[in-house]
Design a protein around this motif. Structure first.
Motif, short mmCIF file in Angstrom:
data_model
loop_
_atom_site.label_atom_id
_atom_site.label_comp_id
_atom_site.label_asym_id
_atom_site.label_seq_id
_atom_site.Cartn_x
_atom_site.Cartn_y
_atom_site.Cartn_z
N MET A 1 40.10 46.38 35.98
CA MET A 1 38.51 45.34 36.30
C MET A 1 38.89 44.62 37.47
N PRO A 2 38.33 44.49 39.16
CA PRO A 2 39.01 44.28 40.45
C PRO A 2 38.60 42.77 39.75
N ASP A 3 39.70 41.94 40.83
CA ASP A 3 40.15 40.52 40.36
C ASP A 3 39.39 39.97 41.77
N TYR A 4 37.80 39.80 40.27
CA TYR A 4 37.05 38.95 42.19
C TYR A 4 36.88 37.63 42.35
N GLU A 5 37.24 36.66 41.65
CA GLU A 5 37.76 36.08 41.72
C GLU A 5 38.77 35.38 42.99
N ARG A 6 39.86 36.75 42.85
CA ARG A 6 40.39 36.81 44.36
C ARG A 6 39.61 36.91 45.07
N LEU A 7 39.32 37.27 45.01
CA LEU A 7 38.35 38.18 46.64
C LEU A 7 37.77 37.04 46.59
N PRO B 1 37.82 50.52 42.27
CA PRO B 1 36.42 50.06 43.25
C PRO B 1 36.79 48.79 43.89
N ALA B 2 36.78 48.90 45.28
CA ALA B 2 37.51 49.00 46.30
C ALA B 2 35.97 47.63 47.12
N ALA B 3 34.76 48.40 47.24
CA ALA B 3 34.52 47.67 48.33
C ALA B 3 33.07 46.78 47.88
N TRP C 1 29.51 40.89 39.09
CA TRP C 1 30.29 39.21 38.86
C TRP C 1 29.66 38.44 39.41
N PRO C 2 29.03 36.99 38.40
CA PRO C 2 29.83 37.83 37.13
C PRO C 2 29.19 38.37 35.79
N GLU C 3 30.33 38.69 35.62
CA GLU C 3 29.98 39.92 34.50
C GLU C 3 28.89 39.40 33.52
N GLY C 4 27.92 40.87 33.41
CA GLY C 4 26.71 40.45 32.55
C GLY C 4 25.28 39.79 32.83
N LEU C 5 25.60 40.15 33.99
CA LEU C 5 24.07 40.20 35.52
C LEU C 5 23.63 41.28 35.06
N THR C 6 22.05 41.71 35.99
CA THR C 6 21.53 42.47 35.97
C THR C 6 20.45 41.95 36.70
N LEU C 7 20.06 43.31 37.18
CA LEU C 7 18.93 43.02 38.22
C LEU C 7 17.37 42.80 37.27
N LEU C 8 16.11 42.78 37.96
CA LEU C 8 14.96 42.80 37.74
C LEU C 8 14.45 43.36 37.78
N VAL D 1 40.93 41.96 52.03
CA VAL D 1 41.51 41.03 51.46
C VAL D 1 42.80 41.64 50.76
N THR D 2 43.59 41.16 51.52
CA THR D 2 45.57 41.98 51.32
C THR D 2 46.08 41.69 49.63
N SER D 3 47.03 42.29 49.76
CA SER D 3 47.14 41.77 48.30
C SER D 3 48.22 40.26 47.64
N GLY D 4 48.26 39.72 48.71
CA GLY D 4 48.81 38.95 48.82
C GLY D 4 47.89 37.13 49.41
N GLY D 5 46.07 38.03 49.47
CA GLY D 5 45.18 36.93 49.53
C GLY D 5 44.67 36.89 51.25
N HIS D 6 45.48 37.02 51.76
CA HIS D 6 45.43 37.15 53.63
C HIS D 6 43.71 38.23 53.66
N VAL D 7 43.33 37.55 54.41
CA VAL D 7 42.27 38.51 55.00
C VAL D 7 41.43 38.68 56.51
N VAL D 8 41.51 39.40 56.36
CA VAL D 8 41.45 40.27 57.55
C VAL D 8 39.88 41.15 58.21
N ARG D 9 39.39 40.27 59.58
CA ARG D 9 37.89 40.70 59.60
C ARG D 9 38.21 41.65 60.47
N THR D 10 37.20 42.79 60.24
CA THR D 10 37.45 44.21 61.35
C THR D 10 35.97 44.33 61.09
N PRO D 11 35.91 45.07 62.52
CA PRO D 11 34.57 45.27 62.72
C PRO D 11 34.23 47.01 62.16
#
Length: 386
Positions: free
Chosen positions: A1-7, A273-275, A313-320, A366-376
């Protein structure tokens, strides 16, 4: 499972809504695509990415070769940006882009157009006039399975049989100013169908066997008329099958990089899942419902639940069921909604891959080290190719 808190921690300074790509998962998925291709080169489908920096970086990996575009203006733009192997997957009637293609040698060298009828060739000649420079073309062959009066697959090319394709190929070979260099077979009924049941898996196996036999006959027939430099086939969901066909010289994949929800039901592979995209809670209409701003990013295809973004995330949410993902607000419900407060963030996955990028000017990688590169994205570069 992706580490959503890290992202989310890495992107905390970015205002919502925004798109996220987990770089570690992205390149793990790329490695998986190449492993399933098992040595057959993979052409990257740009419509499933729509971020030029990711396209450029993927092409540096050993195993990816060239791109498959979805628009001629896009193809011309990428050729001008240095991409030198471009297969346009769909016929075009874009007059300005055809004139731009014919105006520059590097575009003519890089780009191969797709045709599926003599009318398509006639249209190109009508726009450019006789005596135009030689244009490389490939034939889009209908790869659907026709059985017992049923058509299993997408409605693309009108040429299906060896006789159909050979007749069109001969007409192209006989036409000055056109160089027939390839064939394409997109097996949507195999690549685009999740393994949802034993019956579906059986249909996919039988369709693959029929297409393999037919493709061999077609490649041989056209190969007797012209020097075929590419025989393209497959998609993210069928690399492991299509890549075993010796008639195929290259495969195509793209969605597997991002791994949207439409690929969750496949058994032959397990992409990561990556995006994602993140929305903020802006109100609490009830204790059990949190309403996020924006979010109505509905995917193309047959309207239905499979095309709606999914809160993850948070896990367990659904749409109406009565509202779904809305144009300017998206309510979510479930036990985790009780803990959400104004300003908290909710992470969603899109149903398809590159379509998500049409809604954002940039993505936060988001890199493995937690850095962020904003790209168009394409949109962020001011490009809208339809």
């Amino acid at each position: 499972m992706p580490d959503y808190e890290r992202l989310l921690a890495a992107t905390a300074s970015i205002d919502t809504p925004y798109a996220i790509v987990d770089e570690e998962a992205l390149w793990a998925n790329a490695a998986d695509l190449l492993a399933r291709a098992d040595g057959t080169p993979v052409r990257l489908a740009t419509k499933s990415v729509r971020v030029r920096s990711i396209i450029k970086n993927a092409l540096t990996l050993d195993g990816f070769r060239g791109v498959m575009t979805y628009s001629l203006p896009e193809s011309v733009w990428l050729a001008d940006q240095g991409v030198d192997d471009i297969l346009l997957a769909y016929p075009t009637v874009h007059r300005e882009a055809l004139l731009e293609l014919a105006a520059k040698d590097h575009r003519l060298s890089a780009i191969t157009l797709m045709v599926d009828s003599v009318d398509g060739i006639d249209y190109i000649e009508h726009v450019l006039g006789t005596g135009h420079p030689t244009i490389k073309v490939a034939i889009d062959v209908d790869a659907s399975w026709r059985v017992a009066g049923a058509h299993l697959g997408v409605r693309r090319s009108p040429v299906h049989s060896r006789r159909d394709v050979k007749k069109l190929a001969q007409a192209i070979v006989d036409r000055p100013g056109f160089d027939l260099v390839g064939l394409m077979f997109y097996d949507a009924q195999i690549a685009g169908m999740p393994d949802s049941s034993l019956a579906v898996r059986a249909v996919k196996r039988r369709s693959h066997a029929e297409l393999r036999r037919r493709r061999k006959r077609i490649v041989k027939a056209v190969g007797n008329l012209t020097d075929l430099r590419l025989v393209n086939a497959g998609g993210t969901g069928s690399l492991h099958l299509t890549g075993t066909d010796p008639s195929v010289t290259e495969l195509t994949a793209g969605s597997g990089l991002f791994s949207p929800t439409l690929f969750d039901g496949y058994r032959a592979f397990t992409p990561r899942p990556a995006a994602f995209f993140a929305l903020s809670v802006v109100r609490k209409p009830t204790r059990d419902i949190a309403t996020c701003f924006s979010g109505g990013y509905i995917a193309s295809g047959p309207a239905g639940e499979s095309r709606v973004p999914t809160p993850v995330w948070p896990e367990g949410l659904t749409l109406l069921g009565t509202e779904g993902a809305g144009e300017v607000q998206t309510p979510v419900q479930g036990p985790p909604a009780r803990q959400l407060t104004i300003g908290d963030r909710v992470v969603f996955r899109h149903a398809k891959a590159g379509e998500m990028c049409e809604r954002f000017d940039e993505i936060a990688v988001v890199t493995s080290g937690g850095h962020v590169v904003r790209t168009p994205t394409y949109r962020g570069e001011g490009k809208n190719f339809g």
